[in-house]
Design a protein around this motif. Structure first.
Motif, PDB file in Angstrom:
ATOM      1  N   SER A   5       0.830  -1.212   0.000  1.00 30.59           N
ATOM      2  CA  SER A   5       0.000   0.000   0.000  1.00 30.59           C
ATOM      3  C   SER A   5       0.860   1.256   0.000  1.00 30.59           C
ATOM      4  N   GLN A  34      -7.012   0.837  -0.600  1.00 30.27           N
ATOM      5  CA  GLN A  34      -7.513  -0.334   0.111  1.00 30.27           C
ATOM      6  C   GLN A  34      -8.779   0.096   0.860  1.00 30.27           C
ATOM      7  N   ASP A  56      -5.595  -1.042  -5.062  1.00 30.29           N
ATOM      8  CA  ASP A  56      -5.020  -1.698  -3.882  1.00 30.29           C
ATOM      9  C   ASP A  56      -6.065  -2.630  -3.270  1.00 30.29           C
TER      10      ASP A  56
END
Ligand SMILES: Nc1ncnc2c1ncn2[C@@H]1O[C@H](COP(=O)(O)OP(=O)(O)OP(=O)(O)O)[C@@H](O)[C@H]1O
Ligand SMILES: [Mg+2]
Length: 348
Positions: free
Chosen positions: A50, A100, A181
């Protein structure tokens, strides 16, 4: 030769924590993604996937800091650009980023249509409300999303639908690079498939020109991306085509990562990392030698003392290990460490 959409060389970034400690989460990462291609990034939790995704956008804010290296998007260098310029001229239009757990970040009180209007206004695109609506409807339809989603609020959408909507909004300006992500990790299997199908469609229909797909699920990468890069403790440890990386990994870490998912009788499936013992090192104080040495079954004393450089073999494959590929293949065949890991002078 194919056009390079993203070219990153020797990128280093770090977090500075509120206790003024440095965390070297991206340490000397280089990668290239060509037009029409997708790159998968894999590695255990905490290895820096990330952080790399964030760092690739060239848009830094505390606690993340740029240290060195170049990021070039379709010939334009973005590392070193002013943060405001990156925000207005690059993000969304050149590089789109889906963080994410992005779907949980959608403001629940806003209509989906309004998010798209916001993107257009932020990029000073002169289109009327009606034109934006028409364009969005066409794009949503083309990507298999019902146009009436535009009239709904995020809370009214299921998890899978929300995630596909986030992806459609993020790519509405047809960026050169999409960085996603873990876009499908929190979803059930059927929603995952729809998300993956949508990412493929984005490429096929030319709405994005290249893609970076981050996940810890290797079987997924094998099915989705052209190339795979494995990260460990903030560094690239191996890169190759998806086929090479899954069926012929060279680095002991990739080997462990792949070995833990491939079950010949059952085909590919997700397993926990049983083949790899131990945990990754603390990135506040990374080991002086190879970062994987403490967990590597084939480490020799030099591996703990000396940091390996990236090495190229077979024209475009790369790995970071003191061992030569020939010696690595020998140790895999014999199951024991080699007396001399490399053929070069340092090990003589
Ligand atoms: N805001 C932060 N401040 C300080 N350190 C951080 C911060 N965010 C992440 N880190 C550290 O940076 C390293 C890389 O974390 P990162 O989240 O990039 O890993 P990841 O590969 O994406 O993991 P996951 O698979 O769990 O998403 C870890 O050591 C993590 O503890
Ligand atoms: Mg992550």
């Amino acid at each position: 030769m194919a056009k390079k959409m993203l070219e990153v060389s020797h990128l280093r970034t770090k977090y500075i924590t509120r206790f003024h400690e440095d965390v070297y989460a991206v340490d000397d990462v280089s990668l290239t993604v060509e037009e029409g291609k997708s790159l998968g990034i894999a590695g255990e939790s905490g290895c820096g996937k990330s952080t790399l995704a964030l760092s690739l956008m060239g848009y830094y804010f505390a606690p993340l800091h740029y240290m060195s290296g170049d990021i070039v998007v379709d010939g334009q260098k973005i590392s070193g650009m002013k943060p405001d310029d990156v925000r207005h001229k690059i993000l969304g239009s050149e590089i789109a980023y889906i963080p994410q757990a992005a779907m949980n970040a959608l403001n629940p009180t806003m209509k989906i249509e309004s998010f798209i209007e916001d993107v257009m206004h932020a990029h000073k695109i002169a289109m009327s409300k009606k034109e934006i609506r028409e364009m969005a409807e066409e794009r949503f339809n083309d990507l298999g999303l019902p146009a009436d989603v535009l009239d709904r609020h995020a809370v009214e959408l299921s998890g899978g639908m929300k995630q596909r909507t986030v992806i459609a909004i993020s790519t509405i300006l047809s960026p050169k690079v999409l960085i996603a992500d873990e876009p499908s990790s929190a979803l059930d299997v059927s929603s995952q498939k729809l998300v993956i199908r949508m990412m493929r469609q984005l490429m096929e229909k030319g709405y994005i020109k290249s893609m970076i797909f981050i996940t810890h699920e290797l079987p997924l990468l094998y099915n989705v991306t052209d190339d795979i890069m494995v990260m460990y403790a903030g560094q690239m440890v191996e890169k190759g085509t998806a086929q090479q990386m899954v069926f012929d990994p060279v680095h002991p870490y990739s080997k462990g990562l792949m070995g833990s998912i491939i079950v010949p009788e059952e085909g590919m499936k997700t397993h926990t990392l049983t083949a790899l013992k131990g945990t990754p090192p603390n990135l506040k104080n990374p080991p002086k030698g190879c970062r994987f040495a403490d967990r590597c079954p084939y480490a020799v004393p030099t591996c703990h003392a000396m940091q390996p450089d990236e090495k190229v073999f077979n024209t475009d494959r790369m790995y970071r290990c003191l061992y030569s590929v020939r010696r690595l293949r020998e140790v895999y065949a014999n199951g024991t460490a080699a007396a001399k890991p490399d053929d070069t002078a340092i090990f003589q």
